[in-house]
Write a protein that holds these residues in place. Structure first.
Motif, PDB file in Angstrom:
ATOM      1  N   VAL A   1      48.169  33.313  35.330  1.00 29.09           N
ATOM      2  CA  VAL A   1      47.341  33.979  35.935  1.00 29.09           C
ATOM      3  C   VAL A   1      45.724  33.491  36.131  1.00 29.09           C
ATOM      4  CG1 VAL A   1      45.999  36.073  35.462  1.00 29.09           C
ATOM      5  CG2 VAL A   1      48.216  36.221  34.918  1.00 29.09           C
TER       6      VAL A   1
ATOM      7  N   LEU B   1      46.886  40.450  40.161  1.00 32.02           N
ATOM      8  CA  LEU B   1      47.382  39.130  39.682  1.00 32.02           C
ATOM      9  C   LEU B   1      47.211  39.622  38.000  1.00 32.02           C
ATOM     10  CD1 LEU B   1      48.158  36.283  39.721  1.00 32.02           C
ATOM     11  CD2 LEU B   1      45.795  35.623  39.688  1.00 32.02           C
ATOM     12  N   LEU B   2      46.204  39.703  37.588  1.00 33.21           N
ATOM     13  CA  LEU B   2      46.054  40.155  36.018  1.00 33.21           C
ATOM     14  C   LEU B   2      46.871  41.289  35.721  1.00 33.21           C
ATOM     15  CD1 LEU B   2      42.169  39.989  35.933  1.00 33.21           C
ATOM     16  CD2 LEU B   2      43.624  38.685  34.573  1.00 33.21           C
TER      17      LEU B   2
ATOM     18  N   GLY C   1      50.440  39.808  35.511  1.00 30.52           N
ATOM     19  CA  GLY C   1      50.772  38.689  34.487  1.00 30.52           C
ATOM     20  C   GLY C   1      50.830  39.576  33.273  1.00 30.52           C
TER      21      GLY C   1
ATOM     22  N   GLY D   1      43.757  35.392  30.949  1.00 25.92           N
ATOM     23  CA  GLY D   1      43.546  35.598  32.418  1.00 25.92           C
ATOM     24  C   GLY D   1      42.029  36.271  32.661  1.00 25.92           C
TER      25      GLY D   1
END
Length: 936
Positions: free
Chosen positions: A599, A635-636, A639, A669
């Motif tokens: 991430v 994305l976070l 992840g 991340g």
């Protein structure tokens, strides 16, 4: 007295024995009884206290749509304007005081019935005191061996010479034991059976469940006779004309039919819960009896004898299963199976979990939507049923699951909580179907939105799965303060998770399940609100996805404390091993580190792409930054979900491993993202907002203000719920857990210190993220009133209404105060006009009185409901703002003098054409068809 063989005492007597859990289940039953009584009695009393349905009229005036279920319908019920309306036309005492008094009277009646039950049981049979000295001495010695605080009185039922039963009677410590005459003869002929029977009854006295039994029976009988029967009669009386001869004034039949269904479900729920609770006390009395020396062969023989009498065949087996659920005593087969099962003292059975799930869902619904409670309770208790339901769910369901894991028999596989969670989730779904919050006036749910009803199964199941995982970690702690602290933390976080879920589902989830309450264009307009046209996102598939996800995330993060919920879900499984228990699974830490690193790398790539969009391609700044923020969020969250899923697979379905994996990935991340944001402008290739180093300010704080609190508000629960299917797959594979351990001879003594140090650093990092996310200005936790739904979100969920409903809303708005305010407003303007005499001189006193009256009308309008028609509300707001400004100017300055000054003053005070007159004409045209129906 016969001596007890040394080998006859079960090893269970030497193991730590947790409680049976019947007290907590009784508290839940009492809560359902109280909530059901209050809700049903409130509806009954409204026939007397509010025969014209004034409360419904006030809700219509607030803009509620009775044909749909929406968050927009519920927010006004806690508004001061709604309370003022109800106070004026109904009264707090009628709406809340009388139902509370009636409920208290029903509870008092149940207590009276509870006190009379043992007297009735004692006087309906012919009993005499036991007069056999040897038997009395033996019974007294047995009571001493069982550590009874007080030896009961012994009575003999002479009318039962052919039965061999014993019954514990009495109340509040003054108990007696009634022995059948046939049982007394067993003292000399079959001492083994006699001792087993007496030890079973002594277990009831030692567990103090005799009074609990009487209270349970009393609650059930009083609820059925004094609450359900009158409620069904009244609802049926209202339903008949609505079906046979419907008119405009008739109540809609669908809600009435569902009320009858709810009453039937409440009867079934109370009976099944009562029966399950009484069966549980019998099972635990058997276990206690065997633990104190009773011969298990007595139960085995009884079970074998009863089994031989059973009819064979699948139909007979189904009949026995149904009868077993309805009976208050367990079958002999169930009792024998419980004695043979080493986990029976702590096992959590599916019927208990399903009934608990139904009970908490129904209890939360009844308390939240009972007239008066959600109107007059404090604003921080906008949903009065959420926390009681959550606390009871945690105490009964999560507490039972934790107990089954911590006190699992030595050598046995500890439960993962998955199966228990799914049964509990099924109960929540059944409770939701019973309450039908999402149907409104419809008869059936809409598709495909109805698939959201899977959430009431998945989310509570995930909470219990996480609870079991944390309990497995705390099982390695020695009994005492540290284990108790770990258990209290686990159950408390589970309660907060249940509160978040029940609060969100009642506030917004039911609206989504009833049908998507807004369009993609509406979501995009919400995202673009406050920006200049050149800075707004243009319609496109990407912008629609970002707008819808943003709105969903904001709605999921409705409550200010959700930041701490996510942190606690990740923190507790990391902190428990620091107390000295087993260490956190490598299966959770390793995927978290790998996904967190991925991430972080992805965040660097996205930041570089954002630099290209903003600085090289010169795309519009705000849209580019919004798209960048959306990708960072995805994305976070992706992840964290991926790490939790991988940890669940590698950790053999451990909820603790999944939480550790998701929390580790999110923390790592987020650390990279926050560093990138804080150093924006320091690395040329990663510049997004600034071209020079410095602490982020202005648009550079968008990540902290808009992004971080919302991410922390949803990431914890989202990652655990998403990992649930992977945990189920891992449990089905029965794969051995992947735990990297060194042989005992190769372990380094300092490794424990290193592990604890790393765990402590992780805990501090999560706490730091929580503090940042909670205290960011403009974030989830910064608004003192942020404990409830955002009115902007609520406005987005308002559906267009038909002309009849719009007319009802306008008519109600005018009837309950709007017409009076507008009349005062127009009267004040007319009085101001009359203050100018025929000679052109202004009467200063009359003008000041008119301006004061105009300010008072504006203040009343501010405290009243907005106009149900959005366009007219905007014009009304503008007219009030102008009048308020001019009226204050009128009071602060001398009266105008001279024709020119008077003309300017009155042109500003009462511009022509009169906007309020136009508003009144439009509202009258909207409400005229409704008035013709209401007043034919």
């Amino acid at each position: 007295m016969t001596a007890v063989r040394p080998g006859s005492r079960s090893t269970r007597a030497f193991l730590p024995r947790p409680g049976a859990g019947t007290t907590r289940r009784f508290v839940l039953l009492a809560g359902v009884f109280t909530a059901g009584s209050l809700a049903m009695l409130s509806d009954l009393l409204l026939l007397v206290t509010d025969p014209r349905n004034t409360t419904g009229g006030c809700a219509l005036a607030a803009g509620a749509d009775p044909k749909h279920t929406s968050l927009a319908n519920y927010l006004p019920l806690s508004d001061p304007a709604y309370r003022s309306c109800v106070d004026t036309y109904v009264g707090r005492w009628k709406l809340l005081g009388l139902p509370l008094l009636a409920t208290a009277a029903v509870v008092a009646l149940a207590v009276v019935v509870h006190l009379l039950i043992p007297r009735w049981k004692q006087h309906r049979v012919r009993t005499v005191p036991l007069d056999q000295a040897e038997l009395t001495e033996w019974l007294t010695a047995l009571a001493t061996r069982c550590e009874l605080p007080r030896t009961p009185a012994f009575m003999v039922d002479q009318a039962a010479p052919f039965t061999a039963n014993a019954v514990a009677l009495g109340r509040f410590g003054r108990y007696s034991l009634r022995l059948d005459l046939g049982l007394v003869t067993l003292y000399r002929t079959d001492r083994r059976a006699f001792e087993a029977t007496l030890l079973h009854e002594y277990a009831h006295l030692r567990n103090r469940d005799v009074d609990l039994t009487y209270l349970t029976i009393a609650l059930w009988r009083v609820f059925l006779v004094c609450v359900v029967v009158p409620f069904v009669v009244v609802v049926g009386w209202k339903l008949l004309p609505a079906v046979l001869a419907p008119t405009f004034h008739s109540a809609p039949p669908a809600p009435l039919v569902r009320d009858l269904g709810l009453a039937a479900a409440m009867v079934a729920l109370m009976h099944l819960t009562t029966a399950e609770l009484l069966r549980a006390r019998e099972i635990h009395a058997d276990l206690d009896a065997v633990a104190h020396g009773a011969d298990p062969a007595y139960w085995t023989g009884q079970g074998r004898r009863r089994t031989a009498q059973h009819r064979q065949g699948p139909a007979a087996a189904v009949g026995r299963t149904v009868r077993a659920l309805l009976r208050t005593h367990p079958s002999w087969e169930a009792r024998v199976a419980a004695l043979a099962d080493a986990s029976a003292p702590v096992a959590v059975r599916p019927p208990q979990l399903v009934l608990t799930g139904v009970s908490v869902a129904v209890l939360g619904y009844l308390l939240t939507f009972t007239p008066g409670l959600n109107t007059y309770l404090p604003t921080w208790l906008d949903d009065p049923g959420v926390w009681p339901a959550a606390v009871l769910a945690a105490a009964v369901a999560a507490g039972s699951v934790r107990r089954s894991v911590v006190h699992a028999p030595p050598g046995a596989v500890r439960p993962s909580g998955l199966r228990a969670g799914l049964w509990f989730g099924v109960g929540n779904l059944l409770g939701e179907l019973v309450c039908n919050q999402f149907l409104g006036l419809d008869w059936a749910p809409r598709f495909p939105e109805a698939f959201l009803l899977l959430l009431p199964v998945a989310v509570p199941a995930a909470v219990l799965w996480w609870t079991a995982g944390c309990a497995a970690l705390s099982a390695g702690l020695r009994p005492g303060l540290r284990r108790s602290a770990a258990g209290a933390a686990t159950v408390s976080v589970a309660a907060a998770a249940f509160a978040w879920w029940y609060g969100w589902w009642q506030a917004a989830g039911t609206s989504f399940a009833a049908g998507m309450p807004y369009s993609s264009d509406t979501a995009l307009s919400f995202l673009n609100a406050g920006f200049e046209p050149s800075e707004q996102l243009a319609p496109s598939p990407t912008s629609y996805v970002i707008a819808n996800l943003t709105l969903i995330v904001v709605i999921l993060a409705l409550f200010r404390w959700t930041v701490w919920l996510s942190v606690a879900l990740w923190l507790v499984p990391l902190a428990i091993p620091l107390l000295g228990g087993v260490r956190a699974r490598v299966a959770g830490v390793l995927p978290g580190l790998l996904c967190g690193a991925a991430v972080g790398a992805g965040a660097l790539v996205l930041t570089q792409r954002a630099h290209v969009w903003i600085w090289r391609d010169e795309q519009p700044f705000v849209p580019a930054l919004t798209i960048y923020t959306g990708w960072i969020f995805a994305l976070l969250l992706g992840g964290a979900v991926l790490a939790a899923a991988a940890a669940a697979l590698l950790g053999r379905g451990s909820g603790a491993a999944a939480a550790v994996g998701g929390g580790t990935a999110a923390a790592l991340g987020l650390a990279v993202v926050l560093v990138v944001n804080a150093t924006d402008g320091c690395a040329p290739a990663l510049e997004t907002v600034r071209a020079s180093c410095g602490f982020p300010a202005g648009n550079g704080r968008q990540l902290l203000v808009l992004f971080l609190p919302q991410f922390l508000g949803v990431a914890g629960m989202a990652s655990i719920v998403a990992a649930l299917p992977f945990a189920a797959a891992a449990r089905l594979r029965r794969q051995a857990p992947v735990v990297l351990r060194r042989p005992e001879a190769e372990r380094i003594p300092e490794s424990r210190l290193v592990r604890r140090t790393c765990g402590a650093i992780g805990c501090l990092a999560l706490l730091g993220l929580g503090v940042v996310g909670y205290t960011v200005p403009g974030g989830t936790g910064s608004d003192p009133a942020g404990s409830g739904p955002d009115p902007t979100i609520t406005a987005l969920q308002r559906r267009p209404v038909d002309s009849l409903t719009a007319g009802l809303q306008v008519w109600a708005w005018g009837y309950f105060g709007g017409r009076s305010i507008m009349q005062q407003y127009e009267g004040a303007l007319a009085a101001a006009d009359r203050s100018v005499g025929p000679d052109g001189v202004v009467d200063a006193v009359a003008l000041r009185n008119a301006c004061t009256d105009l300010l008072d009308a504006a203040g009343r309008a501010d405290a009243y409901f907005p106009v149900p028609v959005a366009a007219e509300q905007a014009a009304w707001t503008a007219a009030l703002a102008n009048s308020r400004t001019q009226a204050r100017h009128c009071l602060d300055t001398p009266p105008p003098a001279g024709p020119a000054e008077i003309d300017r003053f009155f042109s500003a005070l009462d511009p022509q054409p009169d906007p309020v007159a136009a508003i009144i004409d439009h509202l009258l045209s909207l409400s005229r068809p409704t008035q013709e129906l209401l007043l034919p």
